[in-house]
Write a protein that holds these residues in place. Structure first.
Motif, PDB file in Angstrom:
ATOM      1  N   GLN A  68       0.827  -1.209   0.000  1.00 23.63           N
ATOM      2  CA  GLN A  68       0.000   0.000   0.000  1.00 23.63           C
ATOM      3  C   GLN A  68       0.863   1.261   0.000  1.00 23.63           C
ATOM      4  O   GLN A  68       0.489   2.270  -0.600  1.00 23.63           O
ATOM      5  N   ASN A  69       1.969   1.205   0.710  1.00 26.96           N
ATOM      6  CA  ASN A  69       2.937   2.307   0.694  1.00 26.96           C
ATOM      7  C   ASN A  69       4.334   1.697   0.823  1.00 26.96           C
ATOM      8  O   ASN A  69       4.697   1.202   1.886  1.00 26.96           O
ATOM      9  N   PRO A  70       5.118   1.727  -0.230  1.00 24.86           N
ATOM     10  CA  PRO A  70       6.442   1.081  -0.196  1.00 24.86           C
ATOM     11  C   PRO A  70       7.389   1.704   0.820  1.00 24.86           C
ATOM     12  O   PRO A  70       8.437   1.114   1.122  1.00 24.86           O
ATOM     13  N   ASN A  71       7.036   2.866   1.366  1.00 26.63           N
ATOM     14  CA  ASN A  71       7.911   3.542   2.323  1.00 26.63           C
ATOM     15  C   ASN A  71       7.626   3.152   3.776  1.00 26.63           C
ATOM     16  O   ASN A  71       8.268   3.684   4.691  1.00 26.63           O
ATOM     17  N   GLN A  72       6.700   2.230   4.000  1.00 23.61           N
ATOM     18  CA  GLN A  72       6.281   1.885   5.360  1.00 23.61           C
ATOM     19  C   GLN A  72       7.427   1.244   6.150  1.00 23.61           C
ATOM     20  O   GLN A  72       8.024   0.265   5.701  1.00 23.61           O
ATOM     21  N   PRO A  73       7.768   1.774   7.342  1.00 25.88           N
ATOM     22  CA  PRO A  73       8.815   1.148   8.160  1.00 25.88           C
ATOM     23  C   PRO A  73       8.338  -0.180   8.745  1.00 25.88           C
ATOM     24  O   PRO A  73       7.207  -0.283   9.210  1.00 25.88           O
ATOM     25  N   TYR A  74       9.217  -1.176   8.762  1.00 23.95           N
ATOM     26  CA  TYR A  74       8.904  -2.496   9.309  1.00 23.95           C
ATOM     27  C   TYR A  74       9.819  -2.860  10.483  1.00 23.95           C
ATOM     28  O   TYR A  74       9.358  -3.205  11.551  1.00 23.95           O
ATOM     29  N   THR A  75      11.127  -2.835  10.236  1.00 24.75           N
ATOM     30  CA  THR A  75      12.073  -3.380  11.201  1.00 24.75           C
ATOM     31  C   THR A  75      12.261  -2.419  12.371  1.00 24.75           C
ATOM     32  O   THR A  75      12.016  -1.216  12.253  1.00 24.75           O
ATOM     33  N   PRO A  76      12.729  -2.951  13.533  1.00 25.32           N
ATOM     34  CA  PRO A  76      13.011  -2.051  14.646  1.00 25.32           C
ATOM     35  C   PRO A  76      13.969  -0.915  14.265  1.00 25.32           C
ATOM     36  O   PRO A  76      13.785   0.228  14.697  1.00 25.32           O
ATOM     37  N   GLU A  77      14.974  -1.218  13.454  1.00 22.03           N
ATOM     38  CA  GLU A  77      15.920  -0.184  13.047  1.00 22.03           C
ATOM     39  C   GLU A  77      15.239   0.883  12.197  1.00 22.03           C
ATOM     40  O   GLU A  77      15.474   2.084  12.385  1.00 22.03           O
ATOM     41  N   GLU A  78      14.391   0.466  11.257  1.00 19.51           N
ATOM     42  CA  GLU A  78      13.682   1.431  10.409  1.00 19.51           C
ATOM     43  C   GLU A  78      12.746   2.302  11.242  1.00 19.51           C
ATOM     44  O   GLU A  78      12.668   3.523  11.043  1.00 19.51           O
ATOM     45  N   ILE A  79      12.031   1.680  12.176  1.00 20.63           N
ATOM     46  CA  ILE A  79      11.098   2.431  13.029  1.00 20.63           C
ATOM     47  C   ILE A  79      11.871   3.406  13.906  1.00 20.63           C
ATOM     48  O   ILE A  79      11.503   4.588  14.027  1.00 20.63           O
TER      49      ILE A  79
END
Length: 334
Positions: A68-79
Protein backbone atom coordinates in the motif's frame (compact mmCIF):
# COMPACT_ATOMS: atom_id res chain seq x y z
CA UNK A 1 -36.61 33.79 -18.23
CA UNK A 2 -36.66 36.32 -15.37
CA UNK A 3 -37.49 39.87 -16.48
CA UNK A 4 -35.70 42.66 -14.59
CA UNK A 5 -37.46 46.05 -14.30
CA UNK A 6 -34.48 48.19 -15.26
CA UNK A 7 -36.61 51.34 -15.38
CA UNK A 8 -37.55 50.95 -11.71
CA UNK A 9 -33.92 50.20 -10.82
CA UNK A 10 -32.75 53.34 -12.61
CA UNK A 11 -35.27 55.50 -10.72
CA UNK A 12 -34.10 53.96 -7.43
CA UNK A 13 -30.46 54.68 -8.20
CA UNK A 14 -31.34 58.30 -9.01
CA UNK A 15 -33.36 58.64 -5.80
CA UNK A 16 -30.34 57.54 -3.75
CA UNK A 17 -28.06 59.94 -5.66
CA UNK A 18 -25.96 56.93 -6.64
CA UNK A 19 -24.69 56.53 -3.06
CA UNK A 20 -24.78 53.94 -0.31
CA UNK A 21 -26.37 54.83 3.02
CA UNK A 22 -23.56 55.94 5.33
CA UNK A 23 -23.86 57.30 8.88
CA UNK A 24 -20.46 57.21 10.68
CA UNK A 25 -21.77 57.47 14.25
CA UNK A 26 -18.41 56.48 15.69
CA UNK A 27 -16.39 59.10 13.77
CA UNK A 28 -13.54 59.89 13.65
CA UNK A 29 -12.87 56.12 14.08
CA UNK A 30 -14.79 54.23 11.43
CA UNK A 31 -14.00 50.66 12.54
CA UNK A 32 -12.30 49.36 15.68
CA UNK A 33 -11.83 45.61 16.12
CA UNK A 34 -11.50 45.92 19.90
CA UNK A 35 -13.82 48.67 21.16
CA UNK A 36 -17.05 50.57 20.58
CA UNK A 37 -17.24 54.37 20.79
CA UNK A 38 -20.35 53.98 22.98
CA UNK A 39 -18.83 52.06 25.92
CA UNK A 40 -15.48 50.85 27.21
CA UNK A 41 -16.13 47.10 27.34
CA UNK A 42 -13.83 45.02 25.09
CA UNK A 43 -15.50 43.84 21.90
CA UNK A 44 -12.91 41.34 20.67
CA UNK A 45 -10.40 39.53 22.89
CA UNK A 46 -7.77 36.87 22.04
CA UNK A 47 -9.20 33.39 21.56
CA UNK A 48 -8.58 30.77 24.20
CA UNK A 49 -6.32 28.55 22.08
CA UNK A 50 -3.09 26.96 23.36
CA UNK A 51 0.00 28.79 22.16
CA UNK A 52 1.72 25.45 21.61
CA UNK A 53 0.70 22.66 19.25
CA UNK A 54 1.70 19.17 20.32
CA UNK A 55 2.65 17.21 17.20
CA UNK A 56 2.96 13.46 17.68
CA UNK A 57 4.29 11.24 14.91
CA UNK A 58 2.87 7.71 14.68
CA UNK A 59 5.68 5.88 12.96
CA UNK A 60 4.21 2.69 11.48
CA UNK A 61 0.99 1.31 12.99
CA UNK A 62 -0.48 -2.16 12.72
CA UNK A 63 -2.16 -2.35 9.35
CA UNK A 64 -0.58 -0.81 6.29
CA UNK A 65 1.89 -2.85 4.30
CA UNK A 66 4.46 -1.97 1.68
CA UNK A 67 2.05 -3.05 -1.04
CA UNK A 68 0.00 0.00 0.00
CA UNK A 69 2.94 2.31 0.69
CA UNK A 70 6.44 1.08 -0.20
CA UNK A 71 7.91 3.54 2.32
CA UNK A 72 6.28 1.88 5.36
CA UNK A 73 8.81 1.15 8.16
CA UNK A 74 8.90 -2.50 9.31
CA UNK A 75 12.07 -3.38 11.20
CA UNK A 76 13.01 -2.05 14.65
CA UNK A 77 15.92 -0.18 13.05
CA UNK A 78 13.68 1.43 10.41
CA UNK A 79 11.10 2.43 13.03
CA UNK A 80 13.77 3.79 15.39
CA UNK A 81 15.58 5.73 12.67
CA UNK A 82 12.34 7.25 11.38
CA UNK A 83 11.40 8.28 14.91
CA UNK A 84 14.86 9.79 15.44
CA UNK A 85 14.52 11.86 12.26
CA UNK A 86 11.28 13.35 13.53
CA UNK A 87 12.62 14.03 17.02
CA UNK A 88 15.71 15.72 15.59
CA UNK A 89 13.38 17.94 13.55
CA UNK A 90 11.44 18.95 16.69
CA UNK A 91 8.54 16.50 17.07
CA UNK A 92 6.85 16.69 20.47
CA UNK A 93 6.62 12.91 20.81
CA UNK A 94 6.41 9.67 18.84
CA UNK A 95 3.84 6.88 18.95
CA UNK A 96 5.26 3.39 18.54
CA UNK A 97 4.07 0.07 17.14
CA UNK A 98 6.51 -2.74 16.33
CA UNK A 99 6.30 -5.42 13.66
CA UNK A 100 7.57 -8.96 13.21
CA UNK A 101 9.96 -10.22 10.54
CA UNK A 102 7.09 -10.50 8.05
CA UNK A 103 5.96 -6.93 8.65
CA UNK A 104 2.91 -7.77 10.76
CA UNK A 105 2.03 -6.02 14.01
CA UNK A 106 3.45 -7.78 17.03
CA UNK A 107 3.43 -7.24 20.78
CA UNK A 108 7.08 -7.85 21.70
CA UNK A 109 9.02 -6.47 24.64
CA UNK A 110 12.31 -7.14 22.84
CA UNK A 111 11.30 -5.11 19.79
CA UNK A 112 9.85 -2.27 21.85
CA UNK A 113 13.15 -2.12 23.75
CA UNK A 114 15.14 -2.06 20.49
CA UNK A 115 13.15 0.96 19.32
CA UNK A 116 12.46 2.95 22.48
CA UNK A 117 15.44 2.40 24.80
CA UNK A 118 18.01 4.08 22.49
CA UNK A 119 15.60 6.99 21.85
CA UNK A 120 15.09 7.59 25.57
CA UNK A 121 18.82 7.42 26.15
CA UNK A 122 19.44 10.11 23.52
CA UNK A 123 16.39 12.23 24.44
CA UNK A 124 15.97 12.12 28.24
CA UNK A 125 12.99 14.49 28.14
CA UNK A 126 11.08 12.26 25.69
CA UNK A 127 7.73 10.73 26.60
CA UNK A 128 6.65 7.85 24.36
CA UNK A 129 3.32 6.12 24.01
CA UNK A 130 2.84 2.84 22.27
CA UNK A 131 0.01 0.62 21.13
CA UNK A 132 -0.47 -2.54 23.19
CA UNK A 133 -3.54 -4.36 21.84
CA UNK A 134 -3.53 -8.01 22.98
CA UNK A 135 -5.31 -10.01 20.28
CA UNK A 136 -3.48 -13.33 20.31
CA UNK A 137 -2.65 -15.94 22.95
CA UNK A 138 0.20 -14.80 25.17
CA UNK A 139 -0.01 -11.11 24.22
CA UNK A 140 -1.78 -10.08 27.43
CA UNK A 141 1.17 -11.35 29.48
CA UNK A 142 3.59 -9.65 27.07
CA UNK A 143 1.65 -6.38 27.38
CA UNK A 144 2.10 -6.55 31.16
CA UNK A 145 5.84 -7.14 30.73
CA UNK A 146 6.17 -4.10 28.45
CA UNK A 147 4.24 -1.86 30.84
CA UNK A 148 6.26 -3.08 33.83
CA UNK A 149 9.51 -1.85 32.25
CA UNK A 150 8.37 1.79 32.20
CA UNK A 151 9.41 2.07 28.56
CA UNK A 152 6.04 3.61 27.73
CA UNK A 153 4.77 6.76 29.39
CA UNK A 154 1.27 6.25 28.01
CA UNK A 155 -0.82 3.70 26.14
CA UNK A 156 -4.15 4.01 24.34
CA UNK A 157 -7.37 2.45 25.61
CA UNK A 158 -9.70 1.81 22.68
CA UNK A 159 -13.22 2.17 24.08
CA UNK A 160 -14.78 0.72 20.96
CA UNK A 161 -16.56 -2.04 19.16
CA UNK A 162 -16.36 -1.38 15.45
CA UNK A 163 -15.21 -2.73 12.11
CA UNK A 164 -11.82 -1.33 11.13
CA UNK A 165 -11.81 -2.03 7.43
CA UNK A 166 -12.87 -5.67 7.09
CA UNK A 167 -11.90 -6.67 10.63
CA UNK A 168 -14.04 -6.59 13.76
CA UNK A 169 -12.24 -4.66 16.49
CA UNK A 170 -13.82 -4.87 19.92
CA UNK A 171 -12.64 -4.17 23.46
CA UNK A 172 -14.80 -6.08 25.97
CA UNK A 173 -15.57 -3.83 28.93
CA UNK A 174 -13.77 -6.00 31.54
CA UNK A 175 -10.62 -6.13 29.38
CA UNK A 176 -10.79 -2.37 28.84
CA UNK A 177 -11.16 -1.64 32.55
CA UNK A 178 -8.44 -4.06 33.64
CA UNK A 179 -6.00 -2.69 31.08
CA UNK A 180 -6.49 0.82 32.49
CA UNK A 181 -5.79 -0.50 35.97
CA UNK A 182 -2.55 -2.14 34.80
CA UNK A 183 -1.37 1.01 33.00
CA UNK A 184 -2.02 3.11 36.11
CA UNK A 185 -0.39 0.53 38.37
CA UNK A 186 2.81 0.85 36.32
CA UNK A 187 2.82 4.65 36.40
CA UNK A 188 1.57 5.20 32.85
CA UNK A 189 -1.11 7.46 31.46
CA UNK A 190 -4.14 5.79 29.85
CA UNK A 191 -5.02 7.62 26.63
CA UNK A 192 -8.68 7.28 25.67
CA UNK A 193 -8.79 6.41 21.96
CA UNK A 194 -12.15 7.01 20.28
CA UNK A 195 -13.26 6.31 16.73
CA UNK A 196 -16.86 7.54 16.95
CA UNK A 197 -18.91 9.64 19.37
CA UNK A 198 -20.35 6.39 20.80
CA UNK A 199 -16.84 5.50 22.00
CA UNK A 200 -16.87 8.69 24.08
CA UNK A 201 -20.02 7.44 25.80
CA UNK A 202 -18.31 4.09 26.45
CA UNK A 203 -15.32 5.85 28.00
CA UNK A 204 -17.60 7.95 30.17
CA UNK A 205 -19.65 4.96 31.38
CA UNK A 206 -16.87 2.49 32.03
CA UNK A 207 -13.78 4.57 32.84
CA UNK A 208 -14.76 8.06 33.99
CA UNK A 209 -17.98 7.53 35.93
CA UNK A 210 -16.31 4.57 37.66
CA UNK A 211 -13.61 6.93 38.92
CA UNK A 212 -10.84 4.90 37.27
CA UNK A 213 -9.84 7.83 35.04
CA UNK A 214 -10.18 11.29 36.53
CA UNK A 215 -10.11 14.45 34.45
CA UNK A 216 -8.39 16.01 32.77
CA UNK A 217 -7.85 12.93 30.62
CA UNK A 218 -5.84 12.52 27.44
CA UNK A 219 -8.01 11.76 24.39
CA UNK A 220 -7.10 10.50 20.93
CA UNK A 221 -9.66 10.99 18.16
CA UNK A 222 -9.09 8.63 15.25
CA UNK A 223 -11.70 9.28 12.54
CA UNK A 224 -11.91 8.75 8.78
CA UNK A 225 -10.78 5.10 8.59
CA UNK A 226 -13.40 2.66 7.26
CA UNK A 227 -15.60 1.87 10.26
CA UNK A 228 -14.75 5.08 12.12
CA UNK A 229 -16.58 8.44 11.99
CA UNK A 230 -17.04 8.92 8.22
CA UNK A 231 -15.16 11.79 6.63
CA UNK A 232 -15.78 11.29 2.93
CA UNK A 233 -16.19 14.99 2.14
CA UNK A 234 -15.43 18.33 3.83
CA UNK A 235 -18.91 18.69 5.37
CA UNK A 236 -18.68 15.27 7.03
CA UNK A 237 -15.20 16.09 8.27
CA UNK A 238 -16.24 19.34 9.95
CA UNK A 239 -19.51 18.03 11.38
CA UNK A 240 -18.00 14.72 12.49
CA UNK A 241 -15.03 16.25 14.29
CA UNK A 242 -17.17 18.91 15.94
CA UNK A 243 -19.61 16.25 17.17
CA UNK A 244 -16.88 14.12 18.72
CA UNK A 245 -15.07 17.06 20.30
CA UNK A 246 -18.22 18.53 21.85
CA UNK A 247 -19.16 15.08 23.18
CA UNK A 248 -15.76 14.82 24.86
CA UNK A 249 -16.09 18.35 26.28
CA UNK A 250 -19.43 17.38 27.84
CA UNK A 251 -17.78 14.64 29.91
CA UNK A 252 -14.26 16.07 30.33
CA UNK A 253 -14.25 19.87 29.83
CA UNK A 254 -10.53 20.28 30.49
CA UNK A 255 -9.28 17.15 28.73
CA UNK A 256 -6.38 17.25 26.29
CA UNK A 257 -7.51 16.23 22.79
CA UNK A 258 -5.23 15.00 20.01
CA UNK A 259 -6.68 14.36 16.53
CA UNK A 260 -5.09 11.86 14.16
CA UNK A 261 -4.47 12.58 10.48
CA UNK A 262 -6.23 9.45 9.26
CA UNK A 263 -7.71 7.92 6.15
CA UNK A 264 -8.63 10.16 3.23
CA UNK A 265 -9.13 13.12 5.57
CA UNK A 266 -5.38 12.96 6.39
CA UNK A 267 -3.76 16.39 6.74
CA UNK A 268 -7.08 18.18 6.21
CA UNK A 269 -8.52 16.91 9.49
CA UNK A 270 -5.21 17.75 11.19
CA UNK A 271 -5.52 21.28 9.81
CA UNK A 272 -9.06 21.61 11.16
CA UNK A 273 -7.98 20.25 14.54
CA UNK A 274 -5.03 22.65 14.82
CA UNK A 275 -7.30 25.58 13.93
CA UNK A 276 -9.70 24.48 16.68
CA UNK A 277 -6.94 24.66 19.29
CA UNK A 278 -6.50 20.88 19.54
CA UNK A 279 -3.31 18.84 19.16
CA UNK A 280 -2.46 16.57 16.24
CA UNK A 281 -0.95 13.21 15.40
CA UNK A 282 0.52 12.71 11.95
CA UNK A 283 2.64 9.94 10.44
CA UNK A 284 2.38 6.63 8.65
CA UNK A 285 0.19 4.69 11.09
CA UNK A 286 -3.27 5.95 10.21
CA UNK A 287 -3.03 6.76 6.50
CA UNK A 288 -0.83 6.42 3.45
CA UNK A 289 -2.30 9.49 1.72
CA UNK A 290 -1.04 13.03 2.15
CA UNK A 291 -4.23 14.75 1.02
CA UNK A 292 -7.86 13.69 0.56
CA UNK A 293 -8.26 14.88 -3.03
CA UNK A 294 -5.16 13.17 -4.47
CA UNK A 295 -3.43 9.80 -4.28
CA UNK A 296 0.05 11.07 -3.32
CA UNK A 297 1.66 8.58 -0.90
CA UNK A 298 3.51 9.67 2.21
CA UNK A 299 7.24 9.57 1.55
CA UNK A 300 8.40 9.58 5.17
CA UNK A 301 7.30 10.33 8.70
CA UNK A 302 9.58 13.34 8.63
CA UNK A 303 7.57 14.72 5.71
CA UNK A 304 4.34 14.51 7.72
CA UNK A 305 5.95 16.14 10.76
CA UNK A 306 7.21 19.01 8.64
CA UNK A 307 3.69 19.54 7.31
CA UNK A 308 2.32 19.48 10.86
CA UNK A 309 4.91 22.01 11.97
CA UNK A 310 4.00 24.22 9.00
CA UNK A 311 0.37 24.12 10.13
CA UNK A 312 1.44 25.43 13.51
CA UNK A 313 3.48 28.19 11.88
CA UNK A 314 0.57 29.28 9.68
CA UNK A 315 -1.81 29.30 12.67
CA UNK A 316 0.59 31.04 15.05
CA UNK A 317 1.07 27.96 17.24
CA UNK A 318 4.58 26.84 18.08
CA UNK A 319 5.29 23.09 18.09
CA UNK A 320 5.42 21.94 21.71
CA UNK A 321 8.82 20.80 22.93
CA UNK A 322 9.31 17.29 24.24
CA UNK A 323 9.33 18.64 27.80
CA UNK A 324 6.13 20.62 27.24
CA UNK A 325 4.45 17.51 25.88
CA UNK A 326 5.70 15.48 28.86
CA UNK A 327 4.27 18.09 31.24
CA UNK A 328 0.92 17.96 29.43
CA UNK A 329 0.84 14.17 29.66
CA UNK A 330 1.76 14.25 33.36
CA UNK A 331 -1.08 16.69 34.05
CA UNK A 332 -3.35 13.71 33.30
CA UNK A 333 -1.75 11.57 36.04
CA UNK A 334 -4.41 9.94 38.17
Amino acid sequence: MVKIDWDRIGKGVARENERMIWRPYGAPIVLDLEHSSFHDAPISVPWNIPETLAVSVAITGAFFRRSQNPNQPYTPEEIRNSARECLEAGASTVHIHVRDDEGYNVLSLDRFEQVIAPLKKDYPDLSVDGCLVPALDGEWAEMKRVLATGLLDGAPINTTTTYIGDSLFSKPAPVMIEKVRIILENGGIPEIAVYTDADVSNADRFLIKSGLIKGPAFWLILPALPGCSPMNNPRQMVEGLMRTVTTIRDVDPDGHIMVCAAGRASMYVATLAAAMGLHIRVGMEDTYWLWPHRDDRIQSNLQTFQLGAKLGEVLGRRVATRQEYTDMLKSCAQ
